[in-house]
Enzyme design. Structure first.
Site, short mmCIF file in Angstrom:
data_model
loop_
_atom_site.label_atom_id
_atom_site.label_comp_id
_atom_site.label_asym_id
_atom_site.label_seq_id
_atom_site.Cartn_x
_atom_site.Cartn_y
_atom_site.Cartn_z
N GLU A 170 38.83 36.74 38.87
CA GLU A 170 37.75 35.54 39.42
C GLU A 170 36.53 35.35 38.65
OE1 GLU A 170 35.34 34.54 43.24
OE2 GLU A 170 36.62 36.18 43.42
N ASP A 205 39.65 40.73 41.73
CA ASP A 205 38.60 40.54 42.33
C ASP A 205 37.60 41.38 41.85
OD1 ASP A 205 36.94 39.14 43.93
OD2 ASP A 205 37.70 39.98 45.71
N ASP A 221 39.40 42.02 49.84
CA ASP A 221 39.31 42.24 48.23
C ASP A 221 40.74 42.12 47.93
OD1 ASP A 221 36.11 43.03 48.01
OD2 ASP A 221 37.19 44.17 49.45
#
Length: 170
Positions: A70, A7, A143
């Site tokens: 991501e 992430d 996260d």
């Protein structure tokens, strides 16, 4: 198969290593998760250099088969989007340098895969991460849970693509 979800972020970069397979059995084991952090007061180039060193060490330690990052799809704040894109580029480049498969998913794709609803809340996604990984509590910090969600998305998507005869790397 070991899948490392990233992430991306310059201040906080979440990571999560998941063990799973493509045989259709939806069991996942969270091997490790956490965040790599940098100080907002440091120069951007120093922060990126530090993140690169940390990501290299993470890849060396965790030895994933695939890295999932991501995809920056939409950000309200241009400054945030730039730093997220820079962190994302480091993760993708370092994975490619090792010859690892790399995949990217948007937040909406992750929500859909993990919860079955593309507009799910962050807390719903994190709760489903715990459920999919048979964890007693939601991984912290958020996260790290988001990074595990990326890895789950990869495995779920790759299973479907395998059944359809579609390549699982792009």
């Amino acid at each position: 198969m070991f899948v490392l979800g990233i992430d991306p972020g310059l201040t906080r970069c979440g990571f999560g290593l998941l063990e799973g397979n493509l045989d259709g059995v939806e069991t996942f084991r969270a091997v490790g998760a956490g965040v790599l952090e940098s100080d907002k007061g440091d120069r951007v180039e120093d922060r990126l250099g530090s993140l690169m060193v940390d990501l290299r060490a993470l890849l060396d330690e965790m030895t994933p088969d695939v890295v999932v990052v991501e995809r920056v799809f939409f950000q309200r704040n241009a400054r945030t989007a730039i730093s997220v894109a820079q962190a994302s580029g480091l993760a993708i480049g370092l994975a490619a340098e090792r010859g690892l498969g790399v995949r990217q998913f948007t937040a909406q794709e992750v929500k859909l895969a993990v919860t079955g609803y593309g507009a799910a809340s962050k807390s719903q996604v994190q709760s489903m991460v715990a459920t999919h990984c048979s964890l007693l509590e939601v991984p912290r910090p958020p996260d790290a849970a988001d990074a595990l969600a990326l890895a789950i998305t990869y495995l779920m998507t790759a299973r479907v693509e395998q059944r359809l005869g579609v390549s699982s790397h792009s």
